[in-house]
Scaffold this motif. Structure first.
Motif, PDB file in Angstrom:
ATOM      1  N   ILE A 130       0.842  -1.206   0.000  1.00  0.00           N
ATOM      2  CA  ILE A 130       0.000   0.000   0.000  1.00  0.00           C
ATOM      3  C   ILE A 130       0.872   1.249   0.000  1.00  0.00           C
ATOM      4  O   ILE A 130       0.599   2.216  -0.723  1.00  0.00           O
ATOM      5  N   PHE A 131       1.922   1.245   0.780  1.00  0.00           N
ATOM      6  CA  PHE A 131       2.854   2.359   0.826  1.00  0.00           C
ATOM      7  C   PHE A 131       3.368   2.672  -0.580  1.00  0.00           C
ATOM      8  O   PHE A 131       3.408   3.831  -1.008  1.00  0.00           O
ATOM      9  N   SER A 132       3.729   1.644  -1.312  1.00  0.00           N
ATOM     10  CA  SER A 132       4.324   1.831  -2.629  1.00  0.00           C
ATOM     11  C   SER A 132       3.305   2.126  -3.722  1.00  0.00           C
ATOM     12  O   SER A 132       3.652   2.712  -4.753  1.00  0.00           O
ATOM     13  N   CYS A 133       2.058   1.757  -3.508  1.00  0.00           N
ATOM     14  CA  CYS A 133       0.997   2.110  -4.458  1.00  0.00           C
ATOM     15  C   CYS A 133       0.575   3.580  -4.324  1.00  0.00           C
ATOM     16  O   CYS A 133      -0.055   4.126  -5.225  1.00  0.00           O
ATOM     17  N   SER A 134       0.919   4.203  -3.215  1.00  0.00           N
ATOM     18  CA  SER A 134       0.474   5.574  -2.933  1.00  0.00           C
ATOM     19  C   SER A 134       1.457   6.583  -3.500  1.00  0.00           C
ATOM     20  O   SER A 134       2.652   6.542  -3.203  1.00  0.00           O
ATOM     21  N   GLU A 135       0.932   7.488  -4.290  1.00  0.00           N
ATOM     22  CA  GLU A 135       1.744   8.560  -4.875  1.00  0.00           C
ATOM     23  C   GLU A 135       2.194   9.546  -3.800  1.00  0.00           C
ATOM     24  O   GLU A 135       3.327  10.010  -3.803  1.00  0.00           O
ATOM     25  N   HIS A 136       1.262   9.861  -2.903  1.00  0.00           N
ATOM     26  CA  HIS A 136       1.521  10.830  -1.824  1.00  0.00           C
ATOM     27  C   HIS A 136       0.919  10.285  -0.534  1.00  0.00           C
ATOM     28  O   HIS A 136      -0.186   9.759  -0.538  1.00  0.00           O
ATOM     29  N   ILE A 137       1.642  10.464   0.579  1.00  0.00           N
ATOM     30  CA  ILE A 137       1.152  10.033   1.896  1.00  0.00           C
ATOM     31  C   ILE A 137       1.182  11.240   2.827  1.00  0.00           C
ATOM     32  O   ILE A 137       2.181  11.954   2.907  1.00  0.00           O
ATOM     33  N   PHE A 138       0.066  11.439   3.530  1.00  0.00           N
ATOM     34  CA  PHE A 138      -0.099  12.592   4.418  1.00  0.00           C
ATOM     35  C   PHE A 138      -0.494  12.119   5.808  1.00  0.00           C
ATOM     36  O   PHE A 138      -1.121  11.074   5.955  1.00  0.00           O
TER      37      PHE A 138
END
Length: 153
Positions: A130-138
């Protein structure tokens, strides 16, 4: 632009409706973006079935329950694939007892759609997938809003 609002429903407080309503209003007012809100879509499907507690059907009428959930899955994944430009995802502890959010994030990534993940967990509790599928993490919705304004205003 259309944002798909992904995140836990089944095990979330108020089916995850509160954050979705708040971000929907903001997206409309600030960016003139529309949304696909799976909470609203799920309720419209469930309303067509005469049952006082839909979730009890998982035990009392599992075959019918599965048919209904499959309708919901089809509508949700169709919206990720054909009706949205990006995903906004709320990631918290209730996501661990579900599967839809994981699938939606993966599908969006596969299709090259940006995934904006608002994480409410320690970073070690987010799977590498999931971390790597996400373009941006907030860490919060305010930081997400700043990024969306930067990208879409």
């Amino acid at each position: 632009m259309i944002a798909y609002l992904s995140g836990p429903i089944e095990n979330a407080h108020n089916d995850g409706a509160d954050w979705r309503n708040n971000i929907t209003e903001w997206l409309d007012a600030k960016l003139n973006h529309k949304v696909f809100n799976p909470v609203i879509e799920t309720k419209s499907i469930i309303e067509h079935h005469n049952t006082s507690d839909f979730r009890l059907m998982k035990k009392t009428n599992p075959n019918e329950y599965k048919k209904i959930i499959r309708k919901i899955i089809k509508i949700d994944l169709d919206a990720v694939v054909h009706k949205s430009d990006y995903l906004i995802v709320k990631w918290d502890e209730s996501v661990f007892r579900g599967g839809g959010t994981h699938g939606e994030v993966t599908m969006a990534y596969w299709l090259g759609k940006p995934v904006f993940l608002v994480n409410r967990l320690p970073i070690d509790d987010i799977s590498s997938w999931i971390f790597s599928c996400s373009e941006h993490i907030f860490d919060n919705f305010e930081d997400l809003k700043k990024k969306l304004e930067e990208l879409y205003c």
